[in-house]
Design a protein around this motif. Structure first.
Motif, PDB file in Angstrom:
ATOM      1  N   CYS A 153       0.793  -1.237   0.000  1.00 21.10           N
ATOM      2  CA  CYS A 153       0.000   0.000   0.000  1.00 21.10           C
ATOM      3  C   CYS A 153       0.824   1.286   0.000  1.00 21.10           C
ATOM      4  O   CYS A 153       0.259   2.379  -0.116  1.00 21.10           O
ATOM      5  CB  CYS A 153      -0.957   0.007   1.187  1.00 21.10           C
ATOM      6  N   SER A 180       4.365   7.848   0.132  1.00 19.94           N
ATOM      7  CA  SER A 180       2.970   8.221   0.351  1.00 19.94           C
ATOM      8  C   SER A 180       2.142   6.946   0.383  1.00 19.94           C
ATOM      9  O   SER A 180       2.619   5.857   0.031  1.00 19.94           O
ATOM     10  CB  SER A 180       2.466   9.165  -0.756  1.00 19.94           C
ATOM     11  N   ASN A 182      -1.025   4.732  -0.935  1.00 17.51           N
ATOM     12  CA  ASN A 182      -1.994   4.530  -2.005  1.00 17.51           C
ATOM     13  C   ASN A 182      -3.385   4.644  -1.393  1.00 17.51           C
ATOM     14  O   ASN A 182      -3.758   3.848  -0.524  1.00 17.51           O
ATOM     15  CB  ASN A 182      -1.798   3.137  -2.624  1.00 17.51           C
ATOM     16  N   MET A 183      -4.172   5.624  -1.827  1.00 14.38           N
ATOM     17  CA  MET A 183      -5.454   5.934  -1.195  1.00 14.38           C
ATOM     18  C   MET A 183      -6.509   4.846  -1.399  1.00 14.38           C
ATOM     19  O   MET A 183      -7.599   4.919  -0.833  1.00 14.38           O
ATOM     20  CB  MET A 183      -5.973   7.286  -1.699  1.00 14.38           C
ATOM     21  N   TYR A 185      -6.098   1.990  -0.257  1.00 16.68           N
ATOM     22  CA  TYR A 185      -5.959   1.132   0.920  1.00 16.68           C
ATOM     23  C   TYR A 185      -6.359   1.882   2.185  1.00 16.68           C
ATOM     24  O   TYR A 185      -6.157   3.088   2.306  1.00 16.68           O
ATOM     25  CB  TYR A 185      -4.513   0.653   1.062  1.00 16.68           C
ATOM     26  N   ASN A 186      -6.910   1.134   3.125  1.00 18.92           N
ATOM     27  CA  ASN A 186      -7.305   1.699   4.410  1.00 18.92           C
ATOM     28  C   ASN A 186      -6.457   1.075   5.513  1.00 18.92           C
ATOM     29  O   ASN A 186      -6.488  -0.144   5.716  1.00 18.92           O
ATOM     30  CB  ASN A 186      -8.788   1.420   4.676  1.00 18.92           C
ATOM     31  N   LYS A 188      -6.448   2.489   8.706  1.00 17.75           N
ATOM     32  CA  LYS A 188      -6.940   3.079   9.949  1.00 17.75           C
ATOM     33  C   LYS A 188      -7.081   2.029  11.039  1.00 17.75           C
ATOM     34  O   LYS A 188      -7.656   0.963  10.837  1.00 17.75           O
ATOM     35  CB  LYS A 188      -8.286   3.767   9.705  1.00 17.75           C
ATOM     36  N   SER A 215      -1.731   8.320   8.301  1.00 19.08           N
ATOM     37  CA  SER A 215      -2.902   7.809   7.577  1.00 19.08           C
ATOM     38  C   SER A 215      -3.851   7.030   8.482  1.00 19.08           C
ATOM     39  O   SER A 215      -4.841   6.462   7.998  1.00 19.08           O
ATOM     40  CB  SER A 215      -2.454   6.912   6.414  1.00 19.08           C
TER      41      SER A 215
END
Length: 231
Positions: A153, A180, A182-183, A185-186, A188, A215
């Motif tokens: 990610c 950075s 990769n948006m 992927y989550n 949290k 992130s």
């Protein structure tokens, strides 16, 4: 480099010395790997000298890191260095299985667990040139061994210099803002195991850790096959 040996490595031969053996590494090469068995730094996982009284090494006393703690299997010298080089620069992808097994052993010994395995990324141009990301190949094998999903990610935004040969400050500046998420992927609230081949000063994995924590990741542990020697 013999391309046929890379595509079809000799069976029943030691990966490093070529002697006949039923295992990937012969007993002599296996025994000569310098595993980190002594007392370790609680932060970076490097071995501590017998006459050193603290539990945190001098390097980690000088700066703070975003990851919780780091762990490595063996020292990046001698046979351990040969193993990494054969894998990384000679394309011996079968070595990744050996490294992953040692890393799985460390996870078991240290009771390490995570929600996700994340490999340190390499720049796209270098990926095309080398043909593989060594951290991702190790991560895939480790994922199968320990039953934790790997998510590739992280993105490397620019082609940084090789860290080898740079001093501590240069290494930190070299990887500053180089990564950075990769948006797609989550991460949290995830406990993440960040995987790479070598831990030297920790600058690369620390920068990756910052991105993951920013992130939304909950905690970052670092696991590498090899580690440099404490200065």
């Amino acid at each position: 480099m013999n391309i046929m040996k890379l595509l079809y490595p000799p069976k029943n031969r030691c990966i490093l010395c070529g002697v006949k053996t039923p295992k990937a590494l012969c007993n002599i090469c296996s025994a000569s790997i310098e595993f980190i068995h002594e007392r370790k730094c609680l932060k970076c996982g490097k071995g501590l000298a017998d006459n050193y009284s603290k539990n945190i090494c001098p390097d980690c006393m000088e700066r703070s890191y975003s990851f919780h703690s780091a762990y490595s299997c063996f020292y990046y010298r001698g046979t351990g260095r040969e193993l990494i080089h054969a894998f990384k620069y000679e394309g011996r992808l079968d070595i990744a299985k050996i490294l992953a097994r040692h890393m799985a052993d460390v996870m078991h010994a240290e009771s390490l667990n995570a929600d996700m395995i994340v490999p340190v990324p390499i720049f796209q141009a270098k990926l095309h040139k080398r043909g593989f990301n060594q951290a991702a190949v190790i991560g895939e094998h480790l994922s199968k061994l320990v039953g934790i999903t790997m998510q590739d990610c992280l993105i490397r935004n620019r082609d940084t210099k090789e860290q080898y040969g740079l001093d501590k400050l240069e290494r930190r500046l070299n990887v500053n803002d180089a990564f950075s998420l990769n948006m797609l992927y989550n991460v949290k609230n995830m406990k993440i195991l960040l995987v790479d081949d070598i831990y030297t000063t920790g600058s690369t994995v620390d920068e990756c850790s910052k991105i993951l924590l920013t992130s939304g990741a909950k905690q970052i542990y670092v696991l590498t096959a090899a580690a440099g020697i404490n200065t």
